[in-house]
Design an enzyme around this catalytic site. Structure first.
Site, short mmCIF file in Angstrom:
data_model
loop_
_atom_site.label_atom_id
_atom_site.label_comp_id
_atom_site.label_asym_id
_atom_site.label_seq_id
_atom_site.Cartn_x
_atom_site.Cartn_y
_atom_site.Cartn_z
N ASP A 120 0.85 -1.19 0.00
CA ASP A 120 0.00 0.00 0.00
C ASP A 120 0.88 1.24 0.00
OD1 ASP A 120 -2.12 1.66 -0.02
OD2 ASP A 120 -2.99 0.98 1.86
N CYS A 123 0.49 4.74 1.94
CA CYS A 123 -0.53 4.63 2.96
C CYS A 123 -0.17 5.68 4.00
CB CYS A 123 -0.52 3.24 3.57
SG CYS A 123 -1.85 2.98 4.73
N ASN A 227 -7.34 -2.37 7.82
CA ASN A 227 -7.14 -1.46 8.95
C ASN A 227 -7.40 0.01 8.61
OD1 ASN A 227 -4.93 -1.12 7.34
ND2 ASN A 227 -3.41 -1.29 8.98
N HIS A 228 -7.90 0.28 7.41
CA HIS A 228 -8.18 1.66 7.04
C HIS A 228 -9.46 2.16 7.69
CE1 HIS A 228 -5.55 0.90 3.28
NE2 HIS A 228 -4.83 1.27 4.33
N ALA A 230 -11.96 6.01 8.79
CA ALA A 230 -12.12 7.44 9.05
C ALA A 230 -12.74 7.52 10.44
CB ALA A 230 -13.03 8.07 8.01
N GLU A 231 -12.21 8.40 11.27
CA GLU A 231 -12.73 8.53 12.63
C GLU A 231 -13.02 9.97 12.99
OE1 GLU A 231 -10.77 4.78 15.17
OE2 GLU A 231 -10.07 6.81 15.58
N HIS A 260 -7.35 7.42 7.52
CA HIS A 260 -6.23 6.51 7.31
C HIS A 260 -6.51 5.69 6.05
CE1 HIS A 260 -3.98 2.61 8.68
NE2 HIS A 260 -3.26 3.31 7.83
N HIS A 429 4.34 4.21 13.53
CA HIS A 429 3.21 4.61 12.66
C HIS A 429 1.84 4.23 13.21
CE1 HIS A 429 2.59 0.49 11.40
NE2 HIS A 429 1.74 0.83 10.48
N LYS A 505 -15.51 2.19 8.88
CA LYS A 505 -14.52 1.20 8.41
C LYS A 505 -15.04 0.37 7.24
CE LYS A 505 -11.86 -1.33 10.99
NZ LYS A 505 -10.52 -0.83 10.79
#
Lengths: 506, 157
Positions: A120, A123, A227-228, A230-231, A260, A429, A505
């Site tokens: 990725d 990322c 694991n991507h 938006a929060e 992310h 990270h 997610k």
């Protein structure tokens, strides 16, 4: 290959400080430099357990323990200084995830490795601030989570909603965030707060396969899966008030948004194509590595140059991707609060790349050298006054964004001089996996996870709820241990702690 | 490591191989052809629930390489591409119509339909196929506990 017992292996590992260990030459064959890794007392047993297990196993299974992978990277041609393992390290494809290594650009033997960047490409994590407070958002928490989920395409098989044709894609690959700016999706000042100003100038779309472009086109502006996320987060604690205020973070309770994501299928295909190409180049140029997964090519070879140009195009794709989702996030907030993103002060605080290779100048033994720095699962952490960080952060050091896992905290750190001298300006990270996906599936029930989120008063929207246990906090190392190790070791400085109130997610 | 076992479309997890990264696919069959078809379906089984997929159209893919491992890699990469780019096909059934183990060439018919978010539950995304710990095990004369062919592939997710 030498088979050693666990005790014999331990003779090569030496404690350096309370927070770091040295891996001596000889741990793996042909090590040109030593290895080092950073852990605290909670993370340390995980690292050693992994090594102990590998001594017991009969060679079945695809991956070497992180320590062995750090050492194999130390054996690559042209490496300088040391091969560095960050506290969130876990084993990956060739390079461990959480491994950084730098190669001398002026040594004709030096290599570039797609495995040192990851599938990725670029990322990374982007953080937006708002002038909203938790009390403004709480009453509409569920609506806002749903709105973000409706605006941002997530999960496997989802398609971008930003209109795009093949020609637009070519331009976006070449221009990165300059394309987003031209098309009106971002603000001019967003670029200022991105690494490389959101555009790698050496990107060359002609070095990218049609296959990669075809995979990339429908996925531009999508979050992805795994694991991507938006929060929506709120500031939970401020450790460095002055640095936080430079980022526009004034008090606890302030609302931020973290995104992310990476370069989607485009980057995955660029990496796949390069790995296949490099297998051939390795035979031709007689490059020997300890691990067949460490596919690489001489930086100066056609394959090496082509990869760097294609990688840069993938990096640009990732910035355009995060920018498109920034646009969608701003729209979602503006609609919810019946105002404009401008009035909500929705500025990009910063955007970091944690899977990338970059050409940087570093001082080694008092001598300035031009290096190709691979950071795989590692974030750049440049100190105050570094020429490559934006003017707004010249006095604080570069903001480092560390994403936690579903339902746990995230952090903003700042870069330090010590990072520059010890780790080529690099730090952790994220949390880093501790449990396998299989173990997560066996041991954790997805209903429990959703219940847990409810108890913590976190709104959650997931495209594939049955897979949430793979991403459960229990499956990861504790992110607080990870950032504390970096802080104590001095390779970054704690600045702000954020806690999630809504998670979106794949 | 999560293992999806695809013999006769039985899906379960293997506790022996545990790793923090990625997913290992395990398939088997009476010959290479069957084991290849099954490993392809194992990958698609991770992306959605295959019970929801109907056969509405047929797509042909071809793969070519220099050795058997390479052929397996290319075959899966073609299948991943079939799903990931324009026409976004999720197959329910794969039939390899031509399998040449001398020139390392495969031609495969993929029967399925366009992936539709309103119909097919989202599993997870496969980023890439890897050569990591790839194994193609052939037992011409297996005992009763063995398969004639076993395939292990790690995919990056």
């Amino acid at each position: 290959m030498v088979i050693r017992t666990y005790d014999q292996e331990l003779e090569y590992i030496e404690r350096l400080t309370d927070y770091s260990f040295r891996i001596k030459k000889g741990f793996q064959p042909n090590m040109k430099v030593e290895g080092v890794f950073y852990v605290n007392k909670h993370l340390e047993p995980l690292m050693f357990e992994e090594l102990r297990n590998s001594c017991r196993s009969d060679g079945i299974g695809g991956f070497l323990p992180g320590m062995k992978q750090i050492a194999n990277v130390a054996a690559l041609d042209g490496i300088v200084g040391k091969s560095v393992g960050l506290p969130d390290i876990h084993s990956g494809y060739g390079f461990a995830i959480g491994n950084m290594a730098a190669f001398d650009m002026n040594n004709p033997l030096s290599i570039v490795s797609p495995g040192g960047v990851g599938f990725d490409i670029n990322c990374g994590v982007r953080l937006l601030r708002t002038n909203l407070m938790e009390k403004d958002v709480k009453p509409v928490q569920e609506q806002l989570a749903q709105s973000l989920f409706d605006h941002i395409p997530v999960g496997v098989g989802s398609k971008g909603i930003i209109p795009m044709n093949a020609r637009d894609l070519e331009e976006a690959l070449e221009m990165g965030m300059d394309w987003s700016l031209r098309e009106g999706y971002v603000w001019a000042e967003d670029k200022e707060h991105c690494e490389e100003y959101g555009r790698m100038l050496n990107a060359d779309p002609s070095k990218v396969s049609l296959r990669a472009k075809k995979r990339g086109l429908p996925q531009l502006g999508t979050l992805g899966a795994g694991n991507h996320y938006a929060e929506i987060q709120v500031v939970d604690e401020i450790y460095d008030k002055w640095a936080a205020s430079k980022m526009g973070i004034e008090e606890t309770g302030q609302v931020c948004i973290m995104i992310h994501s990476g370069s989607r299928g485009f980057g995955h295909q660029v990496a796949t194509d390069a790995l296949v190409e490099m297998e051939k180049a390795m035979k031709r140029d007689k490059i020997e590595t300890n691990d067949r997964q460490l596919a690489c090519a001489r930086i100066q070879s056609p394959e090496g140059q082509n990869y760097l140009k294609a990688m840069a195009a993938a990096a640009n794709f990732a910035w355009v991707n995060r920018s498109s989702m920034t646009f969608l996030t701003r729209q979602a907030f503006a609609k919810q609060f019946n105002t404009t993103p401008d009035d909500l002060d929705m500025h990009v605080i910063y955007d970091v790349s944690h899977n990338i290779a970059k050409i940087e100048n570093h001082v080694i033994d008092g001598k300035e050298m031009k290096l190709l720095v691979h950071r795989k699962g590692s974030t750049r952490a440049f100190p105050p006054h570094h020429p490559l960080i934006p003017v707004d952060y010249q006095l604080t050091g570069q903001p480092v964004l560390v994403g936690g896992t579903m339902g746990t905290c995230s952090y903003i750190l700042t870069g330090t001089e010590k990072a520059l001298s010890e780790t080529f300006g690099s730090t952790c990270h994220g949390a880093g996996r501790a449990l396998s996906r299989a173990k997560s599936r066996r041991n954790i029930d997805y209903m429990d996870i959703l219940e847990q989120m409810k108890t913590k008063d976190i709104a959650i929207r997931v495209a594939s709820p049955k897979l949430v246990m793979e991403e459960a906090p229990e499956s990861y190392k504790n992110v607080t241990d990870v950032v504390d190790t970096c802080h104590k070791a001095g390779i970054s400085k704690n600045c702000v702690k954020l806690r999630p109130i809504a998670v979106i997610k794949g | 490591m999560l293992c999806l076992h695809f013999g006769n479309h039985i899906l379960y997890e293997n506790a022996d191989l545990d790793h923090t990264a990625d997913v290992q696919l395990h398939s088997w069959g009476d010959d290479l052809k069957e084991a290849f078809e099954q490993v392809g379906m194992a990958m698609f089984g991770y992306m959605t629930e295959l019970d929801t997929v109907e056969i509405k159209e047929k797509h042909e893919i071809e793969a070519q390489s220099e050795d058997l491992d390479g052929l397996l890699f290319r075959f899966l990469d073609e299948l991943l591409f079939l799903f990931s780019a324009e026409d976004f096909i999720i197959p329910k059934k794969l039939i390899i119509t031509n399998f040449n183990t001398e020139t390392f060439y495969i031609k495969c018919s993929c029967y399925g339909e366009t992936f539709d978010l309103s119909k097919h539950p989202q599993g997870t995304e496969v980023k890439a196929i890897t050569y990591s710990a790839m194994q193609i095990v052939q037992n011409p004369n297996p005992n009763q506990n063995q398969n004639k062919v076993d395939i292990f592939v790690i995919i990056d997710i």
